[in-house]
Write an enzyme that holds these catalytic residues in place. Sequence first.
Site, PDB file in Angstrom:
ATOM      1  N   HIS A 202       0.804  -1.231   0.000  1.00 45.83           N
ATOM      2  CA  HIS A 202       0.000   0.000   0.000  1.00 45.83           C
ATOM      3  C   HIS A 202       0.833   1.274   0.000  1.00 45.83           C
ATOM      4  O   HIS A 202       0.280   2.368  -0.072  1.00 45.83           O
ATOM      5  CB  HIS A 202      -1.004  -0.007   1.159  1.00 45.83           C
ATOM      6  CG  HIS A 202      -0.449   0.253   2.516  1.00 45.83           C
ATOM      7  ND1 HIS A 202      -0.548   1.481   3.126  1.00 45.83           N
ATOM      8  CD2 HIS A 202       0.205  -0.542   3.389  1.00 45.83           C
ATOM      9  CE1 HIS A 202       0.005   1.422   4.328  1.00 45.83           C
ATOM     10  NE2 HIS A 202       0.476   0.204   4.509  1.00 45.83           N
ATOM     11  N   CYS A 326       1.357   6.721  13.253  1.00 42.62           N
ATOM     12  CA  CYS A 326       1.262   5.980  14.507  1.00 42.62           C
ATOM     13  C   CYS A 326       1.357   6.895  15.707  1.00 42.62           C
ATOM     14  O   CYS A 326       0.875   6.560  16.775  1.00 42.62           O
ATOM     15  CB  CYS A 326       2.357   4.930  14.574  1.00 42.62           C
ATOM     16  SG  CYS A 326       2.629   4.169  12.992  1.00 42.62           S
TER      17      CYS A 326
HETATM   18  C1  LIG Z   1       4.182   1.922   6.629  1.00 42.82           C
HETATM   19  C2  LIG Z   1       5.430   1.404   7.181  1.00 42.82           C
HETATM   20  C3  LIG Z   1       5.479   0.165   7.857  1.00 42.82           C
HETATM   21  C4  LIG Z   1       4.241  -0.640   8.142  1.00 42.82           C
HETATM   22  O1  LIG Z   1       3.710  -1.235   6.996  1.00 42.82           O
HETATM   23  P1  LIG Z   1       2.201  -1.751   7.010  1.00 42.82           P
HETATM   24  O2  LIG Z   1       2.038  -2.462   5.704  1.00 42.82           O
HETATM   25  O3  LIG Z   1       1.337  -0.544   7.131  1.00 42.82           O
HETATM   26  O4  LIG Z   1       2.072  -2.678   8.171  1.00 42.82           O
HETATM   27  C5  LIG Z   1       6.698  -0.283   8.311  1.00 42.82           C
HETATM   28  N1  LIG Z   1       7.818   0.418   8.112  1.00 42.82           N
HETATM   29  C6  LIG Z   1       7.825   1.602   7.463  1.00 42.82           C
HETATM   30  C7  LIG Z   1       9.113   2.313   7.257  1.00 42.82           C
HETATM   31  C8  LIG Z   1       6.637   2.126   6.979  1.00 42.82           C
HETATM   32  O5  LIG Z   1       6.635   3.311   6.351  1.00 42.82           O
END
Ligand SMILES: *Cc1c(COP(=O)(O)O)cnc(C)c1O
Length: 399
Positions: A202, A326
């Site tokens: 995503h 977050c």
């Molecule tokens: C968005 C993000 C995640 C988490 O990924 P998800 O698919 O939303 O669980 C982990 N690490 C970084 C650097 C991110 O930007």
Amino acid sequence: MDKLIYLDNAATTQTAPEVLDAMIPYFTEYYGNPSAVYSFAGEAKKAVENARRTLAAGIGAKPEEIYFTGGGSESDNWALKASAEAYAAKGKHIITTKIEHHAILHTAEYLEKSGFEVTYLEVDENGFVSPEAVEAAIRPGTILISVMMANNEIGTVEPVREIGAVARKHGILFHTDAVQAFGHLPIDVEAMNIDLLSASAHKLNGPKGVGFLYIRQGLKLRAFLHGGAQERRRRAGTHNTPGIVGFGKAAEMALQSMERRTAYETELRDYLIGRVLTEIPYTRLNGDREKRLPGNASFCFRFIEGESLLILLDQSGICASSGSACTSGSLDPSHVLLAIGLPHETAHGSLRISLSGKTTREEIDFTVDRIKEIVERLRNMSPLYEDFVKKSAGENREV
Ligand SMILES: *Cc1c(COP(=O)(O)O)cnc(C)c1O
């Protein structure tokens, strides 16, 4: 402008229409379970393996080294927990950094509670992790080094190749969270000496809830989910066929368009940074000026609260972030901004704008105009700003 201006592409992206089109037949027509034996399920199985090949090629890996997961957080959890468990007999020391995503930091804290020792490396004022500092932190019981490829808040691109070389020299496993980098920066797991790599669909116009963990062939890591025999018995659960197909399509598009798209984003980003820094006083850019993600611009405006700025931008239809999705809703300033040495007051005034290949110059101009107005309005209500202006009489425009 009545239209929505979406400038939070580091939090998530729009699923590309082509990606959605590629996914739909795997809901409607080829809904068979890819693990089934009858030929009807063969279409689904073929599609999953096609996606696996595309994704593997995107990082210079073999298809058998790609394990589908439920996203970046799951991949990060798997990489850390399984490496810790697999190598616990060799040692219990892990090296990571203070600026990792919470999927890494909170997993590392969890491992600390079960007897592992974790070194959280400092970064410099631009957010760089030094390969020398990584090497200096290595000790006899070190079993894993985990350093992100690019930071999600301030955009800094880390010297992963050099850190990988250090890990290789000492025979230590190297994991990188490449969730922000995959599809946006070139990646080669061989040249960069990467043993484990996390990615998520995503963040590159694919669907939410699907990612992968690259596990170098030969590494004996335990399964993440126990149950069925999917993903070579390492990640049980019926394949998310449409999601995986969408991830493959998104990666194909992102890899094909990478050069052109990132050149466009970089130019627009630099235009945005230039306007903000010259037109709004007492403002700083967070992260390195050059070695940063093409779509990331992160600022701190002194004397204001980032949250207030976000709420007022939202009233103009502009979606941005104070740093990380977050930490939104909590009053703590970002751990990343504190790690690059900003005082709490400065860190509170943060704004992250993250572009996509579809962001226009008009949108950026409109946004900068609004930021200017709002920052001025908020500052005019701030007693701190009033005192500051009186004292300095506007001489010192540095942060
Ligand atoms: C968005 C993000 C995640 C988490 O990924 P998800 O698919 O939303 O669980 C982990 N690490 C970084 C650097 C991110 O930007």
